[in-house]
Design a protein around this motif. Structure first.
Motif, PDB file in Angstrom:
ATOM      1  N   GLY A  47      31.062  57.794  34.554  1.00 28.84           N
ATOM      2  CA  GLY A  47      31.266  56.731  33.582  1.00 28.84           C
ATOM      3  C   GLY A  47      30.825  55.356  34.041  1.00 28.84           C
ATOM      4  N   HIS A  48      30.306  55.265  35.257  1.00 31.45           N
ATOM      5  CA  HIS A  48      29.796  53.982  35.742  1.00 31.45           C
ATOM      6  C   HIS A  48      28.507  53.663  34.986  1.00 31.45           C
ATOM      7  CE1 HIS A  48      29.176  51.329  39.603  1.00 31.45           C
ATOM      8  NE2 HIS A  48      29.032  50.650  38.480  1.00 31.45           N
ATOM      9  N   ARG A  49      28.371  52.387  34.619  1.00 32.80           N
ATOM     10  CA  ARG A  49      27.194  51.990  33.839  1.00 32.80           C
ATOM     11  C   ARG A  49      26.487  50.791  34.477  1.00 32.80           C
ATOM     12  NH1 ARG A  49      28.508  52.317  27.405  1.00 32.80           N
ATOM     13  NH2 ARG A  49      30.265  53.771  27.458  1.00 32.80           N
ATOM     14  N   ASP A  90      24.081  54.651  31.469  1.00 31.60           N
ATOM     15  CA  ASP A  90      24.852  55.387  32.472  1.00 31.60           C
ATOM     16  C   ASP A  90      24.153  55.360  33.827  1.00 31.60           C
ATOM     17  OD1 ASP A  90      26.863  56.086  30.705  1.00 31.60           O
ATOM     18  OD2 ASP A  90      25.907  57.976  30.123  1.00 31.60           O
ATOM     19  N   LEU A  91      24.951  55.241  34.874  1.00 33.16           N
ATOM     20  CA  LEU A  91      24.474  55.416  36.246  1.00 33.16           C
ATOM     21  C   LEU A  91      24.682  56.874  36.614  1.00 33.16           C
ATOM     22  CD1 LEU A  91      23.592  54.402  39.092  1.00 33.16           C
ATOM     23  CD2 LEU A  91      26.004  53.902  39.525  1.00 33.16           C
ATOM     24  N   VAL A 143      16.983  50.026  49.076  1.00 28.00           N
ATOM     25  CA  VAL A 143      17.153  50.433  47.677  1.00 28.00           C
ATOM     26  C   VAL A 143      16.845  51.918  47.549  1.00 28.00           C
ATOM     27  CG1 VAL A 143      16.326  50.131  45.311  1.00 28.00           C
ATOM     28  CG2 VAL A 143      16.581  48.139  46.819  1.00 28.00           C
ATOM     29  N   ILE A 144      17.826  52.698  47.094  1.00 25.16           N
ATOM     30  CA  ILE A 144      17.600  54.126  46.848  1.00 25.16           C
ATOM     31  C   ILE A 144      18.011  54.524  45.437  1.00 25.16           C
ATOM     32  CG2 ILE A 144      17.822  54.766  49.286  1.00 25.16           C
ATOM     33  CD1 ILE A 144      20.630  55.834  48.630  1.00 25.16           C
ATOM     34  N   VAL A 145      18.409  53.539  44.627  1.00 23.13           N
ATOM     35  CA  VAL A 145      18.773  53.817  43.234  1.00 23.13           C
ATOM     36  C   VAL A 145      18.204  52.712  42.359  1.00 23.13           C
ATOM     37  CG1 VAL A 145      21.031  52.672  43.501  1.00 23.13           C
ATOM     38  CG2 VAL A 145      20.684  54.302  41.630  1.00 23.13           C
ATOM     39  N   LEU A 146      17.611  53.104  41.223  1.00 21.95           N
ATOM     40  CA  LEU A 146      16.998  52.159  40.301  1.00 21.95           C
ATOM     41  C   LEU A 146      17.388  52.522  38.872  1.00 21.95           C
ATOM     42  CD1 LEU A 146      13.393  51.982  41.821  1.00 21.95           C
ATOM     43  CD2 LEU A 146      15.029  50.081  41.729  1.00 21.95           C
ATOM     44  N   PRO A 147      17.434  51.538  37.960  1.00 23.30           N
ATOM     45  CA  PRO A 147      17.780  51.824  36.557  1.00 23.30           C
ATOM     46  C   PRO A 147      16.617  52.533  35.861  1.00 23.30           C
ATOM     47  CG  PRO A 147      17.245  49.494  36.818  1.00 23.30           C
ATOM     48  CD  PRO A 147      17.232  50.100  38.197  1.00 23.30           C
ATOM     49  N   SER A 148      16.622  53.848  35.915  1.00 25.75           N
ATOM     50  CA  SER A 148      15.457  54.634  35.495  1.00 25.75           C
ATOM     51  C   SER A 148      15.157  54.486  34.008  1.00 25.75           C
ATOM     52  CB  SER A 148      15.678  56.108  35.837  1.00 25.75           C
ATOM     53  OG  SER A 148      16.842  56.615  35.190  1.00 25.75           O
ATOM     54  N   ALA A 149      16.187  54.464  33.160  1.00 25.76           N
ATOM     55  CA  ALA A 149      15.956  54.384  31.720  1.00 25.76           C
ATOM     56  C   ALA A 149      15.165  53.135  31.357  1.00 25.76           C
ATOM     57  CB  ALA A 149      17.288  54.417  30.973  1.00 25.76           C
TER      58      ALA A 149
END
Length: 636
Positions: free
Chosen positions: A122-124, A130-131, A197-203
Motif C-alpha cells: 500500500g505504499h505509494r 503504487d510502490l 538508486v535501485i528503485v525508480l517510479p516506473s509508471a
C-alpha cells in the motif's frame, strides 16, 4: 549468518495507540484537495504498515500540522539539500548510527551476500502510484542493464569482483539481490547522503523509455524538453538526488513544485509519505519548505537578518557571534553542533601533480610529516576557533568506536626543529638568499595552495600556516578559484596542493566502508589519478606508485570480502594506522562547531548533535519531518 531488520511498532493505522479522529489526522493543507476528491483519505494514502515514529520514546514532543520553513541556498543545485536532509531511504541510520528499515518494511541479509527486501504493502509514490517490485525491476532491467542508458555499465557499488548480482522478483512486494561473494557496502550505500538508486517510479518514467513509448511520441517529448536524444531525456526526468523535475514522483517527505530556473523553490508535503507519529498523524508536520536562492557570500548576513527559519548550510563558525547576536532582534535560536569531519580543513599535497619535481617531493613521507609538524595548531585554534576546537591530524573522532589517541597526535604536534631535520634528511638542505629551501632543480620551495574560495576561514588559516612554513624555509602562496574550476584543475594535476575538508566520515563504525582512506575516487584531491584508476577499473589514470597507497587498496578489498565484524575492525585499524603515519592529508583541527539557526518556535531540533555529510546527512538522521511549529517561542 542471517540478519533481519524490521521497525518495531509498524502497526496498521487502526491499531496505533492514541489514534485521533480521521478528520483531525488530515492536514488542513490538504483539505481542499480532499474535499474535491482530488486525494484519497489518509487511510488510503498510508501503507498498510506505516513506519511509526515514537517521538516520546526518543525524548521529543509529538507535534501538530502546519507552517512553512524558509531557508536559504547558494544556487539551484543546492535543492539537493532537500534530498539529503529529508533522509527517506530504503534503509537508513538513526541518531546512534544503527541501521533500520525505513521505506522498506523489512530486510534480511545472509552473509552480506543475499539481500531480501520487503516493500510496504500500500505504499505509494507522491503522485499516488503504487510502490511495488516493478519499480525495482524497472530500475534494474530497463535502466541499469540497458546499454544505451548505462554505457559505462553498472554502478561500482553493485559490482563484486567485477560481477553483477542476480536480481529476482519474489512477489509483488519482495525483491532479492544475490552476489557470489559478500557486498558489505550495499546497505551503507543505500543509506548514504547521496544514496545508491535501485528503485525508480516506473509508471512515470516508462513515458520516456524507448521500450515502452511510441517512437513518434517519444521523439515529440525529446523536442519538447530540449534533449538531444531519448536517453538524455530519461536521465533528465529521472534525476532524484537533485530533484529539478517537479513531475518526478518521490518517496521523500516533501516534493518539489518549482521547475528551474527560479529564484525560489517551493517544496510541499508528500501526501503519501510513509511515516506517522505515535498519535497517527502523518509526517511531515511542516506543510512547505521554501528555498530562496541567494549569493553564497551573503547567506550568513541574510540568516542573521531574520530571513531564514532553519539554516545550517552557507553559515560557518566564523558567523556564530553575528548569528548569536541576532537572537536579540529576531525570534531565532542558534545552537552549536559538532562537525564530524576528520579535520575541519585539510592540506592535501597532490601526489599526482604534473610537476615531476614537486610530485617526487610530495611522495616523500618525510616532507609530508615535516609540513605537518611545522604547523602551530594551538595558535590556529585560538585565533580562528577561540580555542574550542581539538588540535588534531585528519583522524576519526572519539565518538567513533575505531578511535585511538595516537591517530589524533600522529605528526601533528608543533615541532619545527624536527620538521627542519626531516626536510634536511629529504635532501632539501640548500637555501636561497631569502632562506627558502632549494628544490633539486634549483627553484625555491614555493608551494601554491589552492582553494575553492568559499570560506574566509580557509584563507585565515592559510595566512597563519604561511608564517609557520616560512620558519622551515618553505614559502606558501594562496590561490582561490571557483569550485568547478578548482576541481577540474585538481583532477588534471595542475594543482600543487589544495585545501579542503578532511575525512567526510569522522565517526565510522567497522561495518562502514573504509574506502575513503584509500585512493578510490577522482574527487580525492591528494591522489586523483590513482583514484580514477580504481574508479574506472583500470581504464583510466594510473595505479598507485607508493606501496602504502597500494596497501590501502588491498586492505579495502580484504574488508569487502569478510563478514566477520572483528576482522573488519582489524582492517580498519590497519588502514587508519597507515593513513595517520603516512600523512596523506595534513589535518589542522577537528571537533569544530557548526552553527544551526532555527526559529525559536521550531520544535524537536536538538541543541547538541553531530553535523556532517556522511553518515548523518546533515540534519537527516534527526528527522526534519518531525520538526514542528509550537505557538510559543522556546526560551533562549
Amino acid at each position: 549468518m542471517i540478519k533481519r531488520r524490521t521497525i518495531l511498532g509498524m502497526l496498521a493505522c487502526s491499531s496505533i495507540p492514541g489514534l485521533v479522529s480521521a478528520r483531525s489526522r488530515e492536514p488542513d493543507f490538504l483539505w481542499e484537495k480532499l474535499r474535491a476528491a482530488a486525494l484519497p483519505d489518509i487511510s488510503d494514502r498510508l501503507p498498510k504498515t506505516p513506519r511509526v515514529i515514537n517521538l516520546a520514546a526518543m525524548g521529543r514532543q509529538p507535534g501538530n500540522y502546519g507552517g512553512v520553513i524558509r531557508t536559504l541556498i547558494g544556487g539551484q543545485k543546492d535543492i539537493r539539500l532537500m534530498t539529503i536532509n529529508g533522509y527517506a531511504r530504503l534503509v537508513g541510520y538513526d541518531e546512534k548510527l544503527a541501521m533500520h528499515a525505513d521505506i522498506l518494511e523489512s530486510y534480511e541479509t545472509i552473509e552480506d551476500r543475499i539481500f531480501t527486501f520487503r516493500i510496504r504493502e500500500g505504499h505509494r509514490w507522491s503522485n499516488g502510484n503504487d510502490l511495488t517490485a516493478e519499480d525495482f525491476r524497472y530500475c534494474w532491467e530497463d535502466v541499469y542493464l540497458n546499454k544505451d542508458l548505462k554505457r559505462g555499465g553498472l554502478p561500482r557499488e553493485l559490482m563484486v569482483d567485477g560481477k553483477a548480482p542476480r536480481f529476482e522478483v519474489l512477489d509483488k512486494f519482495t525483491v532479492r539481490y544475490t552476489w557470489h561473494a559478500p557486498n558489505p557496502d550495499f546497505l551503507p550505500k543505500l543509506a548514504a547522503p547521496q544514496p545508491l538508486v535501485i528503485v525508480l517510479p516506473s509508471a512515470y518514467l516508462k513515458m520516456f523509455h524507448k521500450q515502452y513509448q511510441d517512437s513518434f511520441r517519444l521523439s515529440s517529448l525529446v523536442k519538447q524538453y530540449r534533449a538531444k536524444k531519448w536517453t538524455d531525456l530519461h536521465l533528465k526526468m529521472s534525476r532524484s538526488y537533485r530533484p529539478e523535475n517537479p513531475d518526478l514522483p518521490t518517496l521523500d517527505p516533501w516534493r518539489n513544485t518549482t521547475a528551474p530556473p527560479a529564484e525560489q523553490f517551493v517544496f510541499e508535503r508528500n501526501p503519501y509519505f510513509h511515516r506517522v507519529d505515535e498519535n497517527g498523524l502523518q509526517l511531515p508536520y511542516i506543510d512547505q519548505v521554501i528555498l530562496n536562492v541567494s549569493s553564497s557570500e551573503i547567506i550568513a548576513a541574510k540568516t542573521g537578518s531574520g530571513e531564514s527559519d532553519l539554516q545550517s548550510n552557507g553559515i560557518d563558525f566564523a558567523d556564530y557571534a553575528f548569528l548569536k547576536d541576532a537572537e536579540k532582534r529576531y525570534p531565532v535560536k542558534v545552537s552549536l553542533w559538532k562537525r564530524t569531519q576528520g579535520s575541519r580543513v585539510t592540506l592535501l599535497p597532490n601526489l599526482n601533480c604534473t610537476d615531476p619535481v614537486w610530485r617526487a617531493i610530495f611522495q616523500d613521507v618525510r616532507v609530508r610529516r615535516a609540513l605537518s609538524l611545522a604547523i602551530d595548531r594551538a595558535e590556529i585554534n585560538k585565533a580562528v576557533f577561540y580555542g574550542l576546537a581539538a588540535e588534531s591530524a585528519d583522524a576519526v573522532l572519539p565518538e567513533s568506536p575505531l578511535f585511538r589517541p595516537e591517530y589524533k597526535t600522529a605528526w601533528s604536534t608543533h615541532d619545527p626543529e624536527q620538521a627542519n631535520a626531516l626536510l634536511d634528511a629529504a635532501g632539501l638542505v640548500a637555501r636561497d638568499d631569502d632562506g627558502l629551501r632549494l628544490l633539486p632543480d634549483g627553484r625555491s620551495a614555493q608551494i601554491v595552495v589552492e582553494t575553492a574560495g568559499e570560506s574566509t576561514l580557509e584563507t585565515d588559516i592559510l595566512q597563519l600556516v604561511t608564517d609557520h612554513w616560512r620558519a622551515i624555509g618553505v614559502s606558501l602562496f594562496i590561490k582561490t578559484s571557483q569550485r568547478d574550476v578548482f576541481r577540474s584543475r585538481a583532477m588534471g594535476g595542475s594543482i600543487m596542493m589544495s585545501m579542503w575538508s578532511g575525512l567526510d566520515n569522522g565517526i565510522p563504525t567497522a561495518d562502514m566502508s573504509p574506502a575513503e582512506l584509500a585512493p578510490t575516487g577522482d574527487e580525492q584531491l591528494q591522489w586523483p589519478v590513482w583514484g580514477i584508476h580504481y574508479l574506472s577499473n583500470g581504464q583510466k589514470g594510473k595505479p598507485p606508485e607508493l606501496p602504502e597507497a597500494a596497501e590501502l587498496i588491498d586492505l579495502l578489498h580484504q574488508w569487502g570480502k569478510t563478514v566477520d565484524m572483528e576482522e573488519r575492525a582489524d582492517i580498519w585499524t590497519k588502514m587508519l594506522k597507515i593513513h595517520s603515519e603516512q600523512v596523506f592529508s595534513i589535518g589542522i583541527v577537528n571537533a569544530t562547531h557548526q552553527p544551526v539557526l532555527r526559529s525559536s518556535r521550531l520544535r524537536n531540533i536538538p541543541d547538541v548533535a553531530l553535523y556532517g555529510f556522511d553518515p548523518t546527512s546533515y540534519l537527516g538522521v534527526y528527522m526534519p519531518d518531525t520538526f514542528w511549529f509550537g505557538e510559543e517561542a522556546l526560551p533562549s
